[in-house]
Design a protein around this motif. Structure first.
Motif, mmCIF file in Angstrom:
data_model
loop_
_atom_site.group_PDB
_atom_site.id
_atom_site.type_symbol
_atom_site.label_atom_id
_atom_site.label_comp_id
_atom_site.label_asym_id
_atom_site.label_seq_id
_atom_site.Cartn_x
_atom_site.Cartn_y
_atom_site.Cartn_z
ATOM 1 N N ALA A 19 0.823 -1.204 0.000
ATOM 2 C CA ALA A 19 0.000 0.000 0.000
ATOM 3 C C ALA A 19 0.861 1.259 0.000
ATOM 4 O O ALA A 19 0.557 2.240 -0.690
ATOM 5 C CB ALA A 19 -0.930 -0.001 1.215
ATOM 6 N N ALA A 20 1.969 1.234 0.752
ATOM 7 C CA ALA A 20 2.869 2.384 0.789
ATOM 8 C C ALA A 20 3.502 2.618 -0.570
ATOM 9 O O ALA A 20 3.646 3.765 -1.020
ATOM 10 C CB ALA A 20 3.947 2.176 1.854
ATOM 11 N N ALA A 21 3.903 1.540 -1.246
ATOM 12 C CA ALA A 21 4.488 1.675 -2.580
ATOM 13 C C ALA A 21 3.475 2.237 -3.572
ATOM 14 O O ALA A 21 3.817 3.052 -4.440
ATOM 15 C CB ALA A 21 5.003 0.323 -3.065
ATOM 16 N N ALA A 22 2.211 1.816 -3.438
ATOM 17 C CA ALA A 22 1.168 2.327 -4.334
ATOM 18 C C ALA A 22 0.909 3.805 -4.084
ATOM 19 O O ALA A 22 0.734 4.585 -5.032
ATOM 20 C CB ALA A 22 -0.114 1.524 -4.143
ATOM 21 N N GLU A 120 12.556 6.452 11.276
ATOM 22 C CA GLU A 120 12.728 6.237 9.847
ATOM 23 C C GLU A 120 11.412 6.565 9.150
ATOM 24 O O GLU A 120 10.352 6.068 9.542
ATOM 25 C CB GLU A 120 13.126 4.788 9.561
ATOM 26 C CG GLU A 120 13.323 4.493 8.075
ATOM 27 C CD GLU A 120 13.520 3.007 7.818
ATOM 28 O OE1 GLU A 120 14.280 2.652 6.922
ATOM 29 O OE2 GLU A 120 12.887 2.196 8.532
ATOM 30 N N TRP A 121 11.485 7.409 8.110
ATOM 31 C CA TRP A 121 10.307 7.840 7.390
ATOM 32 C C TRP A 121 10.525 7.643 5.899
ATOM 33 O O TRP A 121 11.660 7.659 5.419
ATOM 34 C CB TRP A 121 10.015 9.321 7.638
ATOM 35 C CG TRP A 121 9.681 9.664 9.043
ATOM 36 C CD1 TRP A 121 10.559 9.775 10.100
ATOM 37 C CD2 TRP A 121 8.390 9.954 9.576
ATOM 38 N NE1 TRP A 121 9.895 10.109 11.241
ATOM 39 C CE2 TRP A 121 8.553 10.229 10.951
ATOM 40 C CE3 TRP A 121 7.118 10.010 9.017
ATOM 41 C CZ2 TRP A 121 7.488 10.559 11.774
ATOM 42 C CZ3 TRP A 121 6.048 10.343 9.835
ATOM 43 C CH2 TRP A 121 6.244 10.608 11.198
ATOM 44 N N ARG A 122 9.431 7.488 5.189
ATOM 45 C CA ARG A 122 9.467 7.483 3.730
ATOM 46 C C ARG A 122 8.902 8.825 3.271
ATOM 47 O O ARG A 122 7.729 9.114 3.450
ATOM 48 C CB ARG A 122 8.629 6.325 3.183
ATOM 49 C CG ARG A 122 8.800 6.082 1.691
ATOM 50 C CD ARG A 122 10.144 5.499 1.365
ATOM 51 N NE ARG A 122 10.294 5.292 -0.084
ATOM 52 C CZ ARG A 122 11.413 4.917 -0.666
ATOM 53 N NH1 ARG A 122 12.505 4.713 0.072
ATOM 54 N NH2 ARG A 122 11.471 4.753 -1.965
ATOM 55 N N GLN A 123 9.772 9.668 2.708
ATOM 56 C CA GLN A 123 9.405 11.028 2.333
ATOM 57 C C GLN A 123 9.202 11.117 0.825
ATOM 58 O O GLN A 123 10.016 10.624 0.038
ATOM 59 C CB GLN A 123 10.508 12.004 2.774
ATOM 60 C CG GLN A 123 10.208 13.458 2.497
ATOM 61 C CD GLN A 123 11.347 14.365 2.968
ATOM 62 O OE1 GLN A 123 12.205 13.957 3.767
ATOM 63 N NE2 GLN A 123 11.371 15.581 2.473
ATOM 64 N N ALA A 272 -8.370 13.541 6.705
ATOM 65 C CA ALA A 272 -9.291 12.936 7.666
ATOM 66 C C ALA A 272 -8.619 11.743 8.342
ATOM 67 O O ALA A 272 -8.012 10.906 7.686
ATOM 68 C CB ALA A 272 -10.558 12.485 6.954
ATOM 69 N N GLY A 273 -8.715 11.691 9.654
ATOM 70 C CA GLY A 273 -8.122 10.573 10.391
ATOM 71 C C GLY A 273 -7.168 11.046 11.470
ATOM 72 O O GLY A 273 -7.598 11.441 12.555
ATOM 73 N N ALA A 305 2.180 7.997 7.080
ATOM 74 C CA ALA A 305 1.020 8.699 7.624
ATOM 75 C C ALA A 305 -0.144 8.654 6.648
ATOM 76 O O ALA A 305 -1.306 8.546 7.054
ATOM 77 C CB ALA A 305 1.384 10.144 7.944
ATOM 78 N N ILE A 306 0.155 8.732 5.355
ATOM 79 C CA ILE A 306 -0.911 8.707 4.346
ATOM 80 C C ILE A 306 -1.526 7.318 4.266
ATOM 81 O O ILE A 306 -2.748 7.166 4.202
ATOM 82 C CB ILE A 306 -0.360 9.127 2.972
ATOM 83 C CG1 ILE A 306 0.133 10.580 3.030
ATOM 84 C CG2 ILE A 306 -1.426 8.983 1.894
ATOM 85 C CD1 ILE A 306 0.867 11.021 1.784
ATOM 86 N N VAL A 307 -0.691 6.288 4.268
ATOM 87 C CA VAL A 307 -1.194 4.915 4.164
ATOM 88 C C VAL A 307 -2.134 4.596 5.322
ATOM 89 O O VAL A 307 -3.141 3.904 5.157
ATOM 90 C CB VAL A 307 -0.023 3.912 4.140
ATOM 91 C CG1 VAL A 307 -0.532 2.486 4.264
ATOM 92 C CG2 VAL A 307 0.769 4.066 2.863
ATOM 93 N N ALA A 308 -1.835 5.124 6.489
ATOM 94 C CA ALA A 308 -2.663 4.845 7.659
ATOM 95 C C ALA A 308 -4.064 5.421 7.525
ATOM 96 O O ALA A 308 -4.990 4.988 8.219
ATOM 97 C CB ALA A 308 -1.997 5.412 8.909
ATOM 98 N N THR A 309 -4.243 6.399 6.622
ATOM 99 C CA THR A 309 -5.539 7.046 6.481
ATOM 100 C C THR A 309 -6.245 6.699 5.178
ATOM 101 O O THR A 309 -7.462 6.848 5.074
ATOM 102 C CB THR A 309 -5.387 8.577 6.529
ATOM 103 O OG1 THR A 309 -4.629 9.011 5.383
ATOM 104 C CG2 THR A 309 -4.660 8.994 7.782
ATOM 105 N N ALA A 310 -5.487 6.256 4.170
ATOM 106 C CA ALA A 310 -6.079 5.986 2.860
ATOM 107 C C ALA A 310 -6.966 4.742 2.921
ATOM 108 O O ALA A 310 -6.729 3.831 3.722
ATOM 109 C CB ALA A 310 -4.976 5.797 1.817
ATOM 110 N N PRO A 311 -8.003 4.683 2.090
ATOM 111 C CA PRO A 311 -8.873 3.489 2.065
ATOM 112 C C PRO A 311 -8.068 2.232 1.748
ATOM 113 O O PRO A 311 -7.143 2.268 0.925
ATOM 114 C CB PRO A 311 -9.861 3.805 0.945
ATOM 115 C CG PRO A 311 -9.824 5.286 0.793
ATOM 116 C CD PRO A 311 -8.431 5.708 1.132
ATOM 117 N N LYS A 312 -8.385 1.152 2.412
ATOM 118 C CA LYS A 312 -7.682 -0.105 2.182
ATOM 119 C C LYS A 312 -8.099 -0.702 0.832
ATOM 120 O O LYS A 312 -9.284 -0.844 0.548
ATOM 121 C CB LYS A 312 -7.970 -1.095 3.306
ATOM 122 C CG LYS A 312 -7.569 -0.585 4.683
ATOM 123 C CD LYS A 312 -6.069 -0.324 4.748
ATOM 124 C CE LYS A 312 -5.640 0.089 6.150
ATOM 125 N NZ LYS A 312 -6.087 1.448 6.506
#
Length: 366
Positions: A19-22, A120-123, A272-273, A305-312
């Motif tokens: 999901a993070a890669a997408a 560690e973050w993915r920026q 949102a989230g 942070a985005i992956v945690a909020t984006a629709p699965k």
């Protein structure tokens, strides 16, 4: 003990890593469609170079170590912006301005906070090198909003700030002793009315200036009796007008945390989230090898942070029993299926986390 990781680091497992890669791919594609081409700097650089590339940004929270080859101090990048600025100023110094560059990569922090324990973050982000005008800022903010939309987030909001506000006022209509400017900035950032009053009472209206964009702008207009902030406020209103009703906008003119190297404009991005921002951006100044300064504008997003909020995303995996012809699998993959080929007779679709099984003529849901 060999399976443990250092504090602040973690493995990204499926389906989170997928999901993070997408998300990363969709953000970069949104930037590419606006002309931002990807740059990919190394994760390690000479610490001295990283520390000196941005005019107002030192090398904060960087993991440093001595290179056994050169015997010089190296640093794991804590942020990608300075590296992209280096590329634009050196390898692409001959390129006509503005230069539009995008990027994605891992950054590492020396320490973390309680609110953000990861080190560690993915920026992911984009930089417009050569301009910090209202037009440039408007483009960058629009690209950031489109990138978040492309990533699947909802409820996008932007909190604008004016990072050089105190310095501009202190050097002009509301003088403050040079040794007290930093303290004044900190107390305004903390909304410490008593602390502000003890240093410069004239700045007290700024404590109450934050809020919804329209009302905050109106309060700042009233505060700016000398017109020193007029061009900045005009610029903010032009950016807000360009965004229209697509996002919620607020303004906190004295917010400084995280905007140490931004100049006249800074902004935080929320969705949102989670209560914390998923990205930041603004205008800044980079330094060339000969000391020449160049204006720039950009934004950075944080993939986790985005992956945690984006629709699965729906997980659709098609199990191909032993003996399934290769051409069947190829045809199904061409249709968009994720296929998992059984390699042993006792393999099962459940063991392979599949949602469908190939019957030989059609996919059948489990």
């Amino acid at each position: 003990m060999t399976a443990l990781l250092p504090e602040g680091f973690h493995d990204r497992l499926p389906p989170f890593a997928d999901a993070a890669a997408a998300v990363e791919a969709r953000v970069l594609e949104a930037a590419r469609l606006h002309g931002y081409e990807r740059a990919d700097p190394p994760v390690i650089e000479f610490a001295e170079g990283l520390a000196s590339r941005l005019k107002a940004g030192g090398l904060h929270d960087a993991v440093r170590f001595v290179d056994p080859v050169s015997q010089r101090t190296l640093a794991l990048r804590p942020d990608l912006t300075a590296q992209v600025a280096r590329i634009a100023a050196t390898r692409m110094g001959h390129h006509p301005r503005p230069v539009r560059l995008s990027y994605a990569g891992t950054v590492v922090k020396l320490r973390a906070s309680e609110l953000a324990p990861a080190r560690e973050w993915r920026q992911i982000g984009a930089e417009l090198i050569g301009l910090d005008s209202v037009a440039a800022a408007t483009e960058i903010v629009r690209v950031a909003v489109e990138a978040l939309s492309a990533a699947g987030t909802t409820g996008i909001s932007i909190d604008f700030t004016l990072p050089d506000l105190v310095d501009t006022l202190a050097a002009g209509p509301l003088p403050v002793a040079a040794e007290q400017v930093a303290t004044l900035r900190e107390r305004l950032d903390a909304k410490d009315a008593g602390g502000v009053a003890a240093i410069a009472p004239d700045y007290l209206p700024l404590v109450e200036a934050a809020g919804p964009f329209a009302s905050a702008i109106a309060r700042l207009r009233s505060f700016d009796a000398h017109g020193v902030l007029a061009s900045r406020l005009d610029g903010l209103e032009a950016i807000a007008a360009a965004l229209g009703d697509s996002v919620t906008m607020t303004l906190d003119p004295t917010e400084r945390h995280g905007f140490e190297y931004q100049s006249w404009l800074g902004f935080s991005l929320f969705v949102a989230g989670p209560p914390r921002e998923v990205g930041r951006g603004g205008t800044y100044t980079l330094i060339h090898e000969d000391g020449r300064e160049e204006k720039a504008t950009g934004f950075s997003l944080y993939a986790d942070a985005i992956v945690a909020t984006a629709p699965k995303a729906e997980r659709r995996r098609l199990f191909l029993p032993v003996g399934t012809p290769h051409m069947d699998g190829a045809a199904l993959r061409a249709q968009g299926w994720v296929t998992v080929q059984a390699l042993e007779a006792d393999d099962t679709p459940q063991a392979q986390l599949c949602t469908h099984i190939w019957t030989g003529t059609a996919p059948q849901p489990l």
